[in-house]
Design an enzyme around this catalytic site. Sequence first.
Site, PDB file in Angstrom:
ATOM      1  N   ARG A   1      29.567  66.017  44.940  1.00 30.90           N
ATOM      2  CA  ARG A   1      30.031  66.062  43.540  1.00 30.90           C
ATOM      3  C   ARG A   1      30.884  67.310  43.299  1.00 30.90           C
ATOM      4  O   ARG A   1      30.833  67.929  42.238  1.00 30.90           O
ATOM      5  CB  ARG A   1      28.851  66.016  42.563  1.00 30.90           C
ATOM      6  CG  ARG A   1      27.972  64.774  42.726  1.00 30.90           C
ATOM      7  CD  ARG A   1      26.882  64.713  41.683  1.00 30.90           C
ATOM      8  NE  ARG A   1      25.902  63.664  41.967  1.00 30.90           N
ATOM      9  CZ  ARG A   1      25.972  62.394  41.553  1.00 30.90           C
ATOM     10  NH1 ARG A   1      26.997  61.995  40.838  1.00 30.90           N
ATOM     11  NH2 ARG A   1      25.036  61.527  41.855  1.00 30.90           N
ATOM     12  N   GLY A   2      31.636  67.684  44.312  1.00 31.07           N
ATOM     13  CA  GLY A   2      32.564  68.825  44.199  1.00 31.07           C
ATOM     14  C   GLY A   2      32.041  70.091  44.847  1.00 31.07           C
ATOM     15  O   GLY A   2      32.813  70.965  45.233  1.00 31.07           O
TER      16      GLY A   2
ATOM     17  N   TYR B   1      30.226  51.844  34.993  1.00 30.54           N
ATOM     18  CA  TYR B   1      31.095  53.013  34.829  1.00 30.54           C
ATOM     19  C   TYR B   1      32.115  52.692  33.751  1.00 30.54           C
ATOM     20  O   TYR B   1      32.898  51.770  33.960  1.00 30.54           O
ATOM     21  CB  TYR B   1      31.889  53.359  36.070  1.00 30.54           C
ATOM     22  CG  TYR B   1      31.145  53.617  37.344  1.00 30.54           C
ATOM     23  CD1 TYR B   1      29.825  54.032  37.383  1.00 30.54           C
ATOM     24  CD2 TYR B   1      31.808  53.458  38.564  1.00 30.54           C
ATOM     25  CE1 TYR B   1      29.184  54.275  38.595  1.00 30.54           C
ATOM     26  CE2 TYR B   1      31.182  53.714  39.769  1.00 30.54           C
ATOM     27  CZ  TYR B   1      29.870  54.110  39.777  1.00 30.54           C
ATOM     28  OH  TYR B   1      29.246  54.350  40.971  1.00 30.54           O
TER      29      TYR B   1
HETATM   30  N1  LIG Z   1      26.263  53.982  44.088  1.00 29.31           N
HETATM   31  C1  LIG Z   1      26.002  54.977  43.273  1.00 29.31           C
HETATM   32  O1  LIG Z   1      24.935  55.063  42.658  1.00 29.31           O
HETATM   33  C2  LIG Z   1      27.051  56.048  43.065  1.00 29.31           C
HETATM   34  C3  LIG Z   1      26.711  57.269  42.485  1.00 29.31           C
HETATM   35  C4  LIG Z   1      27.703  58.243  42.331  1.00 29.31           C
HETATM   36  C5  LIG Z   1      28.999  57.978  42.758  1.00 29.31           C
HETATM   37  N2  LIG Z   1      29.293  56.765  43.311  1.00 29.31           N
HETATM   38  C6  LIG Z   1      30.665  56.448  43.777  1.00 29.31           C
HETATM   39  O2  LIG Z   1      31.060  57.446  44.712  1.00 29.31           O
HETATM   40  C7  LIG Z   1      32.318  57.997  44.317  1.00 29.31           C
HETATM   41  C8  LIG Z   1      32.463  59.419  44.807  1.00 29.31           C
HETATM   42  O3  LIG Z   1      31.373  60.227  44.440  1.00 29.31           O
HETATM   43  P1  LIG Z   1      31.485  61.335  43.302  1.00 29.31           P
HETATM   44  O4  LIG Z   1      32.761  61.187  42.550  1.00 29.31           O
HETATM   45  O5  LIG Z   1      30.197  61.283  42.569  1.00 29.31           O
HETATM   46  O6  LIG Z   1      31.432  62.721  44.098  1.00 29.31           O
HETATM   47  P2  LIG Z   1      32.366  63.422  45.202  1.00 29.31           P
HETATM   48  O7  LIG Z   1      33.363  62.476  45.694  1.00 29.31           O
HETATM   49  O8  LIG Z   1      31.422  64.060  46.140  1.00 29.31           O
HETATM   50  O9  LIG Z   1      33.030  64.591  44.349  1.00 29.31           O
HETATM   51  C9  LIG Z   1      33.874  64.367  43.265  1.00 29.31           C
HETATM   52  C10 LIG Z   1      34.210  65.714  42.664  1.00 29.31           C
HETATM   53  O10 LIG Z   1      34.915  66.501  43.632  1.00 29.31           O
HETATM   54  C11 LIG Z   1      36.172  66.913  43.109  1.00 29.31           C
HETATM   55  N3  LIG Z   1      37.117  66.833  44.252  1.00 29.31           N
HETATM   56  C12 LIG Z   1      37.509  65.737  44.933  1.00 29.31           C
HETATM   57  N4  LIG Z   1      38.311  66.052  45.963  1.00 29.31           N
HETATM   58  C13 LIG Z   1      38.439  67.408  45.929  1.00 29.31           C
HETATM   59  C14 LIG Z   1      39.149  68.331  46.719  1.00 29.31           C
HETATM   60  N5  LIG Z   1      39.861  67.937  47.775  1.00 29.31           N
HETATM   61  N6  LIG Z   1      39.060  69.654  46.405  1.00 29.31           N
HETATM   62  C15 LIG Z   1      38.321  70.080  45.342  1.00 29.31           C
HETATM   63  N7  LIG Z   1      37.627  69.230  44.551  1.00 29.31           N
HETATM   64  C16 LIG Z   1      37.685  67.910  44.837  1.00 29.31           C
HETATM   65  C17 LIG Z   1      36.482  65.951  41.996  1.00 29.31           C
HETATM   66  O11 LIG Z   1      37.241  66.587  40.986  1.00 29.31           O
HETATM   67  P3  LIG Z   1      38.655  65.968  40.474  1.00 29.31           P
HETATM   68  O12 LIG Z   1      38.393  64.582  40.035  1.00 29.31           O
HETATM   69  O13 LIG Z   1      38.998  66.881  39.338  1.00 29.31           O
HETATM   70  O14 LIG Z   1      39.573  66.074  41.640  1.00 29.31           O
HETATM   71  C18 LIG Z   1      35.083  65.634  41.452  1.00 29.31           C
HETATM   72  O15 LIG Z   1      34.659  66.642  40.550  1.00 29.31           O
HETATM   73  C19 LIG Z   1      32.327  57.822  42.810  1.00 29.31           C
HETATM   74  O16 LIG Z   1      33.638  57.888  42.277  1.00 29.31           O
HETATM   75  C20 LIG Z   1      31.687  56.465  42.653  1.00 29.31           C
HETATM   76  O17 LIG Z   1      32.654  55.448  42.849  1.00 29.31           O
HETATM   77  C21 LIG Z   1      28.339  55.802  43.482  1.00 29.31           C
END
Ligand SMILES: NC(=O)c1ccc[n+]([C@@H]2O[C@H](COP(=O)([O-])OP(=O)(O)OC[C@H]3O[C@@H](n4cnc5c(N)ncnc54)[C@H](OP(=O)(O)O)[C@@H]3O)[C@@H](O)[C@H]2O)c1
Length: 329
Positions: free
Chosen positions: A208-209, A57
Amino acid sequence: MHIRRLGQSMQVSAIGLGCMGMSQGYGPNPGSREDMVDVIRSAVDVGVTFLDTAEVYYGPYVNEELVGEAIGPIRDQVQLATKFGWDIQDGKSVGLNSRPEHIKKVADACLQRLGVETIDLFYQHRVDPKVPIEDVAGTIGELVQAGKVKHFGLSEVGADTLRKAHATYPVTAVQSEYSLWTRDPEPEILPTCAELGIGFVPFSPLGRGFLTGALDSSASFSQGDMRATIPRFQAENLSANQSLVNHVRDLADGKGATPAQVALAWLLAQAPWIAPIPGTRKLSRLQENAGATEIGLSADERADLDALAARVGVAGDRYSEAHMKLVGH
Ligand SMILES: NC(=O)c1ccc[n+]([C@@H]2O[C@H](COP(=O)([O-])OP(=O)(O)OC[C@H]3O[C@@H](n4cnc5c(N)ncnc54)[C@H](OP(=O)(O)O)[C@@H]3O)[C@@H](O)[C@H]2O)c1
């Protein structure tokens, strides 16, 4: 903030913080680097201490450097997870690489970028079919012996590989996509984790939101927003998938909660060894997400959510065709 145990001995905050999106993945960051440092440091004030990043990342390396800068003054208060497993050449990921010598080099480089002496949880990001998982597990065992790593994790692993890995060196946590609209770990991985005493860390727990109710069929994704490449986020699929999020919103309204909190509370209710890592770049959302630990879902509410999700299904894959080939091995 509630504390949860992963594996035999790792203690983490029940809600963690995914840091990936702070560097890339979901379009231009509304905040500056200083803002992101502030979000990470402020997370600790609300008890969100389980931080997630990865070598790859996003740049690569940029996110680990950011997390490293942020945790300088708070190192002792956080549990730090990062990931290895990619072959990165000239700043680009060109495939998988979990060869033992490579893992050791990556561990040293991660430690340097993060500015720490030990990585609390070191995940293999994707299983490398060219390297026996026993060799990977054995290498992590050596890194633990050397004091460079505390715990071993696997991401998007299949159940057979998980068993083989755990038999060689204890796995503390599996990190895979899991949420109300991604149920892939339920048939095999979660029962295997339960049987072997392995923790589970759902990534993309807010879809993812999508599960926050913020995205409908009119949503557009800018260049660099990975959702533009994911079938589920194409307009017709976003539209077809709205009924689930509408139900989540109605349930949340009735409880004085938000859809994001309901989506996270549902995950927390699945098992006491599950610790989701929602990603956000905004402190207000981080605080909102942390509040999910205070939202109780009754058995009836959970059953309704499960029944609806089963009935309506999900339109569109959770990854592009190419990436789907990398998961579940
Ligand atoms: N192991 C893997 O292969 C893998 C793959 C993907 C992700 N990950 C890890 O998992 C973490 C989390 O997953 P993710 O970021 O993909 O998806 P997520 O947590 O499901 O969603 C993130 C999205 O939701 C928005 N969001 C967060 N809280 C919110 C709220 N309370 N209200 C409205 N919107 C909200 C964020 O926007 P804003 O930022 O604008 O708030 C962002 O666009 C990543 O940061 C990463 O560390 C790991």
